[in-house]
Design an enzyme around this catalytic site. Structure first.
Site, PDB file in Angstrom:
ATOM      1  N   ASN A  10       0.861  -1.187   0.000  1.00  0.00           N
ATOM      2  CA  ASN A  10       0.000   0.000   0.000  1.00  0.00           C
ATOM      3  C   ASN A  10       0.895   1.234   0.000  1.00  0.00           C
ATOM      4  O   ASN A  10       1.431   1.619   1.025  1.00  0.00           O
ATOM      5  CB  ASN A  10      -0.888  -0.037   1.266  1.00  0.00           C
ATOM      6  CG  ASN A  10      -1.769   1.191   1.388  1.00  0.00           C
ATOM      7  OD1 ASN A  10      -1.877   1.982   0.446  1.00  0.00           O
ATOM      8  ND2 ASN A  10      -2.398   1.352   2.546  1.00  0.00           N
TER       9      ASN A  10
ATOM     10  N   LYS B 158       0.105   4.249  -0.419  1.00  0.00           N
ATOM     11  CA  LYS B 158      -0.576   5.461   0.085  1.00  0.00           C
ATOM     12  C   LYS B 158      -0.301   6.638  -0.864  1.00  0.00           C
ATOM     13  O   LYS B 158      -0.297   6.434  -2.062  1.00  0.00           O
ATOM     14  CB  LYS B 158      -0.144   5.737   1.525  1.00  0.00           C
ATOM     15  CG  LYS B 158      -0.309   4.485   2.408  1.00  0.00           C
ATOM     16  CD  LYS B 158      -0.162   4.745   3.862  1.00  0.00           C
ATOM     17  CE  LYS B 158      -0.326   3.432   4.629  1.00  0.00           C
ATOM     18  NZ  LYS B 158      -0.302   3.596   6.071  1.00  0.00           N
TER      19      LYS B 158
ATOM     20  N   HIS C  38      -9.805   1.342   4.482  1.00  0.00           N
ATOM     21  CA  HIS C  38      -8.565   1.573   5.243  1.00  0.00           C
ATOM     22  C   HIS C  38      -8.836   2.578   6.366  1.00  0.00           C
ATOM     23  O   HIS C  38      -9.606   3.524   6.180  1.00  0.00           O
ATOM     24  CB  HIS C  38      -7.465   2.084   4.317  1.00  0.00           C
ATOM     25  CG  HIS C  38      -6.122   2.066   4.966  1.00  0.00           C
ATOM     26  ND1 HIS C  38      -5.736   3.026   5.866  1.00  0.00           N
ATOM     27  CD2 HIS C  38      -5.103   1.177   4.886  1.00  0.00           C
ATOM     28  CE1 HIS C  38      -4.516   2.735   6.301  1.00  0.00           C
ATOM     29  NE2 HIS C  38      -4.108   1.617   5.721  1.00  0.00           N
TER      30      HIS C  38
ATOM     31  N   GLU D 163      -7.222   4.958   7.461  1.00  0.00           N
ATOM     32  CA  GLU D 163      -6.934   6.370   7.142  1.00  0.00           C
ATOM     33  C   GLU D 163      -8.100   7.010   6.400  1.00  0.00           C
ATOM     34  O   GLU D 163      -8.380   8.195   6.569  1.00  0.00           O
ATOM     35  CB  GLU D 163      -5.627   6.456   6.340  1.00  0.00           C
ATOM     36  CG  GLU D 163      -4.426   6.190   7.244  1.00  0.00           C
ATOM     37  CD  GLU D 163      -3.197   5.642   6.524  1.00  0.00           C
ATOM     38  OE1 GLU D 163      -3.161   5.640   5.281  1.00  0.00           O
ATOM     39  OE2 GLU D 163      -2.272   5.195   7.239  1.00  0.00           O
TER      40      GLU D 163
ATOM     41  N   GLU E 181      -5.808  -4.710  10.668  1.00  0.00           N
ATOM     42  CA  GLU E 181      -4.825  -3.655  10.888  1.00  0.00           C
ATOM     43  C   GLU E 181      -5.194  -2.864  12.135  1.00  0.00           C
ATOM     44  O   GLU E 181      -6.004  -1.918  12.050  1.00  0.00           O
ATOM     45  CB  GLU E 181      -4.799  -2.697   9.693  1.00  0.00           C
ATOM     46  CG  GLU E 181      -4.386  -3.326   8.394  1.00  0.00           C
ATOM     47  CD  GLU E 181      -3.750  -2.300   7.459  1.00  0.00           C
ATOM     48  OE1 GLU E 181      -2.626  -2.509   7.039  1.00  0.00           O
ATOM     49  OE2 GLU E 181      -4.392  -1.266   7.190  1.00  0.00           O
TER      50      GLU E 181
ATOM     51  N   GLY F  51       2.162   2.442  11.018  1.00  0.00           N
ATOM     52  CA  GLY F  51       3.191   3.485  10.948  1.00  0.00           C
ATOM     53  C   GLY F  51       3.845   3.764  12.282  1.00  0.00           C
ATOM     54  O   GLY F  51       4.414   4.847  12.484  1.00  0.00           O
TER      55      GLY F  51
ATOM     56  N   SER G 176       3.012  -1.745  10.456  1.00  0.00           N
ATOM     57  CA  SER G 176       4.454  -1.660  10.757  1.00  0.00           C
ATOM     58  C   SER G 176       5.224  -2.957  10.528  1.00  0.00           C
ATOM     59  O   SER G 176       6.163  -3.267  11.263  1.00  0.00           O
ATOM     60  CB  SER G 176       4.677  -1.154  12.188  1.00  0.00           C
ATOM     61  OG  SER G 176       4.088   0.112  12.346  1.00  0.00           O
TER      62      SER G 176
HETATM   63  P1  PGA Z   1       2.481   0.574   7.689  1.00  0.00           P
HETATM   64  O1  PGA Z   1       1.055   0.768   6.998  1.00  0.00           O
HETATM   65  O2  PGA Z   1       3.069  -0.716   7.168  1.00  0.00           O
HETATM   66  O3  PGA Z   1       3.269   1.775   7.276  1.00  0.00           O
HETATM   67  O4  PGA Z   1       2.240   0.517   9.170  1.00  0.00           O
HETATM   68  C1  PGA Z   1       0.177  -0.319   6.834  1.00  0.00           C
HETATM   69  C2  PGA Z   1      -1.127   0.183   6.288  1.00  0.00           C
HETATM   70  O5  PGA Z   1      -1.591   1.263   6.676  1.00  0.00           O
HETATM   71  O6  PGA Z   1      -1.737  -0.476   5.432  1.00  0.00           O
END
Ligand code: PGA
Length: 230
Positions: A8, A10, A86, A88, A156, A162, A193
């Site tokens: 991903n 982003k 997601h 976010e 998640e 992150g 992460s």
């Molecule tokens: P990350 O993001 O690996 O940077 O923690 C995962 C995600 O949001 O899908």
């Protein structure tokens, strides 16, 4: 079941050249790359092994929906998977379960496999396992209302995105619980992460069917090490 690895990206990278470069360096068998929508077509053109995914999908195929991209438009670009719900998008764009449910169904109608993201906040996590399970059960029930099969689920935990990954055994335990709620063929991934330093400890957990990787997917060295490990 082969483990699934989803990248991903982003809102990265900045330019098309960088996107094509990253795609060609992480073009691996069993991988699904999800670049920003404006790079989909060009990324597709460099892929020989990896599959193409989008980071979102709209729930209608045409009409007065300014700024949206339909499942059939994505399909036309070679998209086979769409991340849906997601955290976010839930937090920054107020996507609610009802909309997410419509997106899951619209993607399935177009033969795009939704990668549905679920996961609890830190606040709920701190209340303990029962609270986490209750939250996830409710979220899955709403997001997959009327949907029997054909999806991938990514667990998640929001607080682990992150920042610092969840304990692999805890993640595997929640994922085993999620599997009890779903059709037995539904792959359930972990995201939050994941990197080349911690991937081995997650791979050991049989319940985890793969990984959704954000930050580390932007670094070919990191991402290829993760792919190697699984
Ligand atoms: P990350 O993001 O690996 O940077 O923690 C995962 C995600 O949001 O899908």
């Amino acid at each position: 079941m082969e483990k699934i690895l989803v990248a991903n990206w982003k809102l990265n990278p900045e330019t098309l050249e960088e996107a094509k470069d990253l795609a060609s360096k992480t073009d691996l068998e069993g991988v699904i790359l999800c670049p920003p929508v404006l790079f989909l077509e060009e990324v597709k053109s460099v892929l020989k092994r990896a599959k193409l995914g989008s980071q979102d999908v709209f729930f209608e195929d045409e009409g007065p929906f300014t700024g949206e991209i339909s499942p059939s438009q994505l399909k036309g670009l070679g998209v086979e998977y769409s991340i849906v719900g997601h955290s976010e998008r839930r937090s920054h764009l107020n996507e609610a379960d009802e909309m997410i449910n419509k997106k899951v169904k619209a993607a399935l109608d177009e033969n795009i496999t939704p990668i549905l993201c679920v996961g609890e906040s830190k606040e709920i996590h701190d209340q303990g396992e029962d609270a986490v399970r209750e939250f996830i059960k409710d979220q899955l029930g709403k997001d997959l209302s009327g949907v029997e099969e054909g999806v991938v689920v990514a667990y998640e935990p929001i607080w682990a995105i992150g920042t610092k990954a969840e304990d692999p055994q805890e993640a595997a335990s929640t994922i085993s619980y999620i599997k009890e709620l779903l059709d037995k063929n539904t792959p359930v991934l972990y995201g939050g992460s994941v990197n080349k330093e911690n991937i081995e400890s997650f791979v050991k957990e049989d319940a985890i069917d793969g990984f959704l990787v954000g930050g580390a997917s932007l670094d070919p060295d990191q991402f290829n090490s993760i792919a190697q490990s699984i």
